[in-house]
Design a protein around this motif. Structure first.
Motif, PDB file in Angstrom:
ATOM      1  N   ASN A 125       8.775  13.266  28.357  1.00 33.55           N
ATOM      2  CA  ASN A 125      10.080  13.414  27.802  1.00 33.55           C
ATOM      3  C   ASN A 125      11.162  14.013  29.063  1.00 33.55           C
ATOM      4  O   ASN A 125      10.641  14.546  29.917  1.00 33.55           O
ATOM      5  N   ALA A 126      12.248  13.297  28.879  1.00 37.37           N
ATOM      6  CA  ALA A 126      13.280  13.500  30.027  1.00 37.37           C
ATOM      7  C   ALA A 126      13.549  14.919  30.453  1.00 37.37           C
ATOM      8  O   ALA A 126      13.664  15.052  31.726  1.00 37.37           O
ATOM      9  N   TRP A 166      15.790   7.781  35.182  1.00 42.85           N
ATOM     10  CA  TRP A 166      14.479   7.931  34.015  1.00 42.85           C
ATOM     11  C   TRP A 166      14.711   6.966  32.841  1.00 42.85           C
ATOM     12  O   TRP A 166      13.789   6.483  32.586  1.00 42.85           O
ATOM     13  N   PHE A 167      15.958   7.070  32.325  1.00 47.31           N
ATOM     14  CA  PHE A 167      16.328   6.146  31.174  1.00 47.31           C
ATOM     15  C   PHE A 167      15.847   4.515  31.541  1.00 47.31           C
ATOM     16  O   PHE A 167      15.048   3.906  30.778  1.00 47.31           O
ATOM     17  N   ASP A 168      16.577   4.037  32.694  1.00 47.21           N
ATOM     18  CA  ASP A 168      16.070   2.751  33.098  1.00 47.21           C
ATOM     19  C   ASP A 168      14.503   2.457  33.211  1.00 47.21           C
ATOM     20  O   ASP A 168      14.172   1.546  32.714  1.00 47.21           O
ATOM     21  N   MET A 278      19.916   5.947  25.020  1.00 50.10           N
ATOM     22  CA  MET A 278      18.872   5.496  24.533  1.00 50.10           C
ATOM     23  C   MET A 278      19.104   4.660  23.209  1.00 50.10           C
ATOM     24  O   MET A 278      18.280   4.470  22.425  1.00 50.10           O
ATOM     25  N   LEU A 279      20.608   4.649  22.813  1.00 46.01           N
ATOM     26  CA  LEU A 279      20.962   3.770  21.668  1.00 46.01           C
ATOM     27  C   LEU A 279      20.318   2.596  21.612  1.00 46.01           C
ATOM     28  O   LEU A 279      20.073   1.589  22.453  1.00 46.01           O
ATOM     29  N   LEU A 283      12.189   3.260  21.525  1.00 49.29           N
ATOM     30  CA  LEU A 283      11.306   4.196  22.323  1.00 49.29           C
ATOM     31  C   LEU A 283      11.661   5.482  21.929  1.00 49.29           C
ATOM     32  O   LEU A 283      12.768   5.643  22.141  1.00 49.29           O
ATOM     33  N   HIS A 284      10.759   6.118  21.484  1.00 49.37           N
ATOM     34  CA  HIS A 284      11.051   7.446  21.117  1.00 49.37           C
ATOM     35  C   HIS A 284      10.126   8.642  21.852  1.00 49.37           C
ATOM     36  O   HIS A 284       9.015   8.439  21.913  1.00 49.37           O
TER      37      HIS A 284
END
Ligand code: A3P
Length: 289
Positions: A125-126, A166-168, A278-279, A283-284
Motif C-alpha cells: 500500500n502507498a 508509485w501509482f504508475d 486510482m479512479l 486494483l485495490h
C-alpha cells in the motif's frame, strides 16, 4: 554529499548511474527459466527474494548461505560505482536465475516477454511504502537527501522520487498481469498469511514442497528471523553505501505503520490525490489494517 543524482529517463526519475549504461538493459538477454521479482522500492522485494531463494533451495538453509552482493539475487538495473552492475552479475549467473528489479513495466527489457518469463510482482500500500521509502532515503548514500517528511510525502505523491510514481508502477504492472505470466502479490496478504501466499507462488512456478519444508520457509522468512540473518538484512553492505546506524534496513516490517507518521492533514491530502490517481482501476489495496 550523495554519490549520485536522480535524472529523468523515459519519463521516470532514476539514478544516473543506472541510466548511463541502459543499452545493456535494452539488449538484456533473458533466459526462458528466469524468474523476475518486480516491485516498486520498499514493497517487500527482499522478503520475497528470500522466499524464492528458499524455494529454489528446497528449504536447504546451507544452499541459501552463498555469499554475494545484494542478498544473492541481483538487482538487474542497478549500477553503483565500484561494484559489479546487476547486468554484469546476471550474465555470469547459472540458470535458473532469480532477478530483482524495480523498473516500471515499460522499462522491462523486451527479451523477458519474448521468452515468456514468469514475473512475481509484489505491491504494498502507498502509505506504508512512503514511510519505508523515506527512512530508506536517509540510509542510502546514492539517493538524494529526502528533506523533512512533509516534503518527502509531497514529492512521493507527485512521483518526483527515484523510480517515479508509485501509482504508475502498481497500475502499469496490474494492467498487464494477464497479458504476460505475472503473479501479482500484495505485501499485506503476505503479512496476513505467508503460508497461503507461498503456496500461490509454488502453484505459479508449478513446484511442490512438503508441508515440513513449507513451514521451514515460513519460519526462515519471518521478519524476526530475517532481521537477524546477515544474508538478508544487508549488514554486509558497507556503511558508506547503506547506513544502518539510525534505522535498520529491516526497519519494522508491519502493515499500517503509516498511521504513526502521516498527520491528519497529510493523510487528507494524500487520500484526495489517491482517489484521482486510482479512479477506474480494479486494483485495490488494503491500506486500513
Ligand atoms: P519497513 O521499512 O516498513 O520496515 P524492500 O525489500 O522492497 O526494500 O522492502 C523493505 C521493507 O520490507 C521494509 O519495510 C522491511 O522491513 C520489510 N521487510 C523485509 N523483510 C520482511 C519480512 N520478512 N516480513 C515483513 N516485512 C519485511
Amino acid at each position: 554529499e550523495a554519490i549520485t543524482r536522480v535524472v529523468s529517463f523515459r519519463g521516470v526519475p532514476m539514478s544516473k548511474y543506472n541510466v548511463e549504461n541502459w543499452e545493456r538493459m535494452d539488449y538484456f538477454q533473458a533466459r526462458h527459466d528466469d524468474v523476475v521479482i518486480a516491485t516498486y522500492p520498499k514493497a517487500g522485494t527482499t522478503w520475497v527474494s528470500e522466499i524464492m531463494d528458499m524455494i529454489y533451495a528446497g528449504g536447504d538453509l546451507e544452499k541459501c548461505q552463498r555469499d554475494a552482493i545484494y542478498n544473492r539475487v541481483p538487482y538487474m538495473e542497478i549500477r553503483v560505482p565500484g561494484m559489479p552492475s546487476g547486468v554484469d552479475q546476471l550474465e555470469v549467473l547459472a540458470s535458473p536465475r532469480l532477478i530483482k528489479t524495480h523498473v516500471p513495466i515499460h522499462l522491462m527489457p523486451e527479451s523477458f516477454w519474448e521468452k515468456n518469463c514468469k514475473v512475481i510482482y509484489v505491491a504494498r500500500n502507498a502509505k506504508d511504502v512512503a514511510v519505508s521509502y523515506f527512512f530508506f532515503h536517509n540510509m542510502v548514500k546514492a539517493l538524494p537527501d529526502p528533506g523533512p517528511w512533509d516534503k518527502f510525502v509531497t514529492d512521493y505523491m507527485n512521483g518526483a522520487v527515484s523510480y517515479g510514481s508509485w501509482f504508475d508502477h502498481v497500475k502499469g504492472w496490474w494492467e498487464r498481469r494477464n497479458q504476460y505470466q505475472i503473479l501479482y502479490l500484495f505485501y499485506e496478504d503476505l503479512k496476513e498469511d505467508p503460508k497461503r501466499e507461498i503456496k500461490k507462488i509454488l502453484h505459479f512456478l508449478k513446484r511442490e514442497l512438503s508441508e515440513e519444508v513449507l513451514e521451514k520457509i515460513v519460519h526462515h522468512t519471518s521478519f524476526q528471523i530475517m532481521s537477524k540473518n546477515t544474508m538478508a538484512n544487508y549488514k554486509t553492505i558497507p556503511n558508506e553505501l547503506l547506513n544502518q546506524t539510525n534505522t535498520a534496513f529491516m526497519r519494522k516490517g508491519e502493515a499500517g505503520d503509516w498511521k504513526n507518521h502521516f498527520t491528519v492533514a497529510q493523510n487528507e491530502m494524500f487520500d484526495t490525490h489517491y482517489q484521482k490517481e486510482m479512479l477506474g482501476t480494479s486494483l485495490h489495496f488494503r491500506t486500513e489494517i
